[in-house]
Design an enzyme around this catalytic site. Structure first.
Site, PDB file in Angstrom:
ATOM      1  N   LYS A 181       7.296  -1.456 -16.342  1.00  0.00           N
ATOM      2  CA  LYS A 181       6.659  -2.743 -16.054  1.00  0.00           C
ATOM      3  C   LYS A 181       5.411  -2.529 -15.212  1.00  0.00           C
ATOM      4  O   LYS A 181       5.492  -2.206 -14.029  1.00  0.00           O
ATOM      5  CB  LYS A 181       7.595  -3.677 -15.273  1.00  0.00           C
ATOM      6  N   GLY A 234       4.553   0.223  -4.633  1.00  0.00           N
ATOM      7  CA  GLY A 234       4.072  -1.111  -4.270  1.00  0.00           C
ATOM      8  C   GLY A 234       4.099  -1.284  -2.772  1.00  0.00           C
ATOM      9  O   GLY A 234       4.133  -0.301  -2.018  1.00  0.00           O
ATOM     10  N   THR A 236       5.370  -2.277   1.070  1.00  0.00           N
ATOM     11  CA  THR A 236       6.598  -1.906   1.786  1.00  0.00           C
ATOM     12  C   THR A 236       7.637  -3.036   1.747  1.00  0.00           C
ATOM     13  O   THR A 236       8.825  -2.788   1.537  1.00  0.00           O
ATOM     14  CB  THR A 236       6.250  -1.492   3.229  1.00  0.00           C
ATOM     15  N   GLY A 239       9.237  -3.046  -1.534  1.00  0.00           N
ATOM     16  CA  GLY A 239      10.076  -1.847  -1.643  1.00  0.00           C
ATOM     17  C   GLY A 239      11.435  -2.046  -0.974  1.00  0.00           C
ATOM     18  O   GLY A 239      12.469  -1.631  -1.498  1.00  0.00           O
ATOM     19  N   GLU A 256       7.306   4.613  -3.423  1.00  0.00           N
ATOM     20  CA  GLU A 256       5.977   4.993  -2.899  1.00  0.00           C
ATOM     21  C   GLU A 256       5.378   3.715  -2.354  1.00  0.00           C
ATOM     22  O   GLU A 256       5.059   2.811  -3.125  1.00  0.00           O
ATOM     23  CB  GLU A 256       5.077   5.513  -4.029  1.00  0.00           C
ATOM     24  N   CYS A 290      -3.536   3.231  -1.557  1.00  0.00           N
ATOM     25  CA  CYS A 290      -2.412   3.296  -0.613  1.00  0.00           C
ATOM     26  C   CYS A 290      -2.714   4.278   0.513  1.00  0.00           C
ATOM     27  O   CYS A 290      -2.319   4.065   1.651  1.00  0.00           O
ATOM     28  CB  CYS A 290      -1.143   3.692  -1.342  1.00  0.00           C
ATOM     29  N   GLU A 390      -1.538  -3.127   6.854  1.00  0.00           N
ATOM     30  CA  GLU A 390      -2.273  -2.594   5.705  1.00  0.00           C
ATOM     31  C   GLU A 390      -3.131  -3.701   5.094  1.00  0.00           C
ATOM     32  O   GLU A 390      -2.605  -4.705   4.600  1.00  0.00           O
ATOM     33  CB  GLU A 390      -1.291  -2.068   4.657  1.00  0.00           C
TER      34      GLU A 390
END
Ligand code: NDP
Length: 488
Positions: A181, A234, A236, A239, A256, A290, A390
């Site tokens: 996806k 993607g 955090t 995740g 990741e 990232c 971020e």
């Protein structure tokens, strides 16, 4: 789709065929440079995901894919790589119109790297295997290195095909079947990859593409009991959610995630090289990276001289049409991203940091598109929000440090640990800092270097599991230990 490079509109790639989504739903993908609709994309629902998993399972358990030798799998991956390079212009164009990545990067860096990954993992297909083990007693003990089964790959929009390939290539090389996806923001090149797999004769069901969004399609994947592993890249917070949901069916997970990476300039550095590394470390791919070096630590006695050079060079980063081969800095990927970045720029100003470059929206051509100026803040402290969160955009925070102890404490004072850069002529200091930093990748006197053979992944809340290199193979396989009684 109005393009010389048309893709099957509104279809999913499942079981080796292009099919209408059972959900009946579609969504539009938008060109961020023009804000115009590119094409309609199928939105895979729960039933579509279930169908893709069923086809993948069949391919893995009993289909032609399951019967291929490791060597033949490798040959097929080589063919995919060849076909990608034969279609490099088309892949690059699709990536650029979908996410605003400058065509020079798509054409010369991302797509060739994708092909390199398929070549690299093609080589591993028949080289990562079991061993015989000298155990006690008169027994033969050997291991089989086996694939996991059905791997679900969920990937973001910043390097759409590249980050997908980091997962798809090793997963296929090890004999898994894949349900992929891509982000709803960037589905085009994944669909093109499906076309290539069809063209080279990848057995049906080995690779499936379920386009859609995270809320519907992604959720259906992480909850589906027939998926053995989720390989995720993607944010955090997403995740964490993926891990929680995947835990309910005890799926294996690799993550990741985000970063807030320090790029460090020591007083003895070659300042001109460090300036180049600081600029490309934050402005490459519009900062939607990232591992972007978004916290720039500069030793206080070279701070002023360095910042002056940095701003001079930063001024040369011209915002432009991503389809122009001369452009090095295009629009942000989508409107939400634009608003998020502008909001962080406002926060930085409110927090008292000083804008020394950019600091606002940029206008290109007709005035449409999600363009922002490359932005540098000086006088940032590591406690400010712009240094802690971020931003995932072209915003650099310059922070001073006194000495190595002060530097290490500040650089590691973050929840993230994805990457770091250090610029120095002193080899001892370089290795000292590399050892002390808590991050998965350290670049010394360079930044943003990647190779299919070198592992990449996070420390701390930047995730776990390694991608690339031989290290990735571990997480797409499992080991079976077999005992044989040899006593006569
Ligand atoms: P997101 O976490 O929002 O999305 C990543 C992927 O997850 C997308 O395919 C998304 O789908 C999907 N997703 C979103 N919600 C769910 C859900 N509830 N269940 C299942 N899947 C879901 O990240 P972004 O796409 O915004 O990417 C930016 C982030 O990715 C940044 O934080 C960046 O640091 C990180 N990143 C990390 C990298 C690394 O290697 N460590 C590399 C590149 C990016 P959709 O978009 O279709 O909704």
């Amino acid at each position: 789709m109005e393009s010389k490079y048309a893709l099957p509109e509104g279809k999913l790639f499942i079981g080796g065929k292009w099919v209408e989504p059972l959900s009946g739903a579609t969504f539009n993908t938008i060109n961020p440079a023009t804000e115009e609709v590119i094409t309609a994309i199928a939105l895979a629902g729960e039933q579509d995901v279930a169908s893709a998993v069923e086809h993948a399972r069949k391919a893995f358990e009993e289909g032609a894919w399951s019967k291929l030798s490791a060597t033949d799998r490798g040959k097929l991956l080589t063919k995919i790589a060849d076909a990608i390079m034969a279609n490099v212009d088309e892949f690059a164009y699709l990536e650029t119109i979908d996410i605003g990545k400058p065509i020079s990067e798509s054409r010369n860096i991302d797509v060739p790297f994708v092909a390199e990954l398929f070549y690299y993992y093609a080589g591993w297909a028949n080289k990562y295997h079991g061993e015989t083990i000298p155990v006690r007693g008169n027994y033969l003990n050997y291991t089989l290195r086996e694939p996991l089964g059905v791997v679900g790959t969920i990937t973001p929009w910043n390097f759409p095909l590249l980050l997908a390939t980091w997962k798809i290539a090793p997963a296929l090389a090890m004999g898994n079947a894949v349900v992929h996806k891509p982000s709803e923001q960037s589905p085009l090149t994944s669909l093109k990859l499906a076309q290539i797999c069809e063209e080279v004769g990848l057995p049906e069901g080995a690779f499936n593409v379920v386009t859609g969004n995270g809320r519907v399609t992604g959720n259906a994947m992480i909850r589906h009991p027939g998926i053995d592993k989720i390989a995720f890249t993607g944010g955090t917070s997403t995740g964490i959610y993926v891990m929680q949901e995947a835990a309910k069916t005890l799926k294996k997970v690799t993550l990741e995630l985000g970063g807030k990476s320090p790029n460090i300039v020591l007083e003895d550095a070659d300042l001109d090289s460090a300036v180049k590394g600081a600029i490309s470390g934050i402005f490459y791919n519009k900062g939607e990276v990232c591992a972007a070096g978004s916290r720039l630590f500069v030793q206080e006695n070279v701070h002023d001289a360095f910042l002056e050079k940095l701003v001079q060079r930063g001024k040369k980063t011209v915002v432009g049409d991503p389809l122009d081969p001369k452009t090095r800095f295009g629009p942000l990927c989508n409107r939400d991203q634009l608003e998020k970045v502008l909001s962080y720029i406002s926060t930085g100003k409110e927090e008292g940091a000083k804008v020394v470059l950019g600091g606002g929206r940029a206008s290109v051509g007709s005035g449409k598109g999600y363009f922002v100026e490359p932005t540098i803040f000086d006088d940032v402290t590591n406690q400010m929000k712009i240094a802690r969160e971020e931003i995932f955009g072209p915003v650099l925070s310059a922070i001073r440090f006194k000495d190595l102890d002060d530097l290490i404490a500040q650089a590691n004072d973050t929840i993230y640990g994805l990457a770091a850069g250090v610029w120095t002529r002193d080899v001892k200091k370089a290795h000292y800092v590399a050892k002390k930093l808590k991050a998965g990748t350290i670049w010394i006197n360079t930044y943003n270097m990647y190779d299919p053979a070198s592992p990449f992944g996070g420390y701390k809340q930047s995730g776990f599991g390694r991608e690339l290199g031989m290290h990735a193979l571990e997480s797409y396989t499992q080991v079976k230990s077999v005992w044989v009684d040899m006593n006569l």
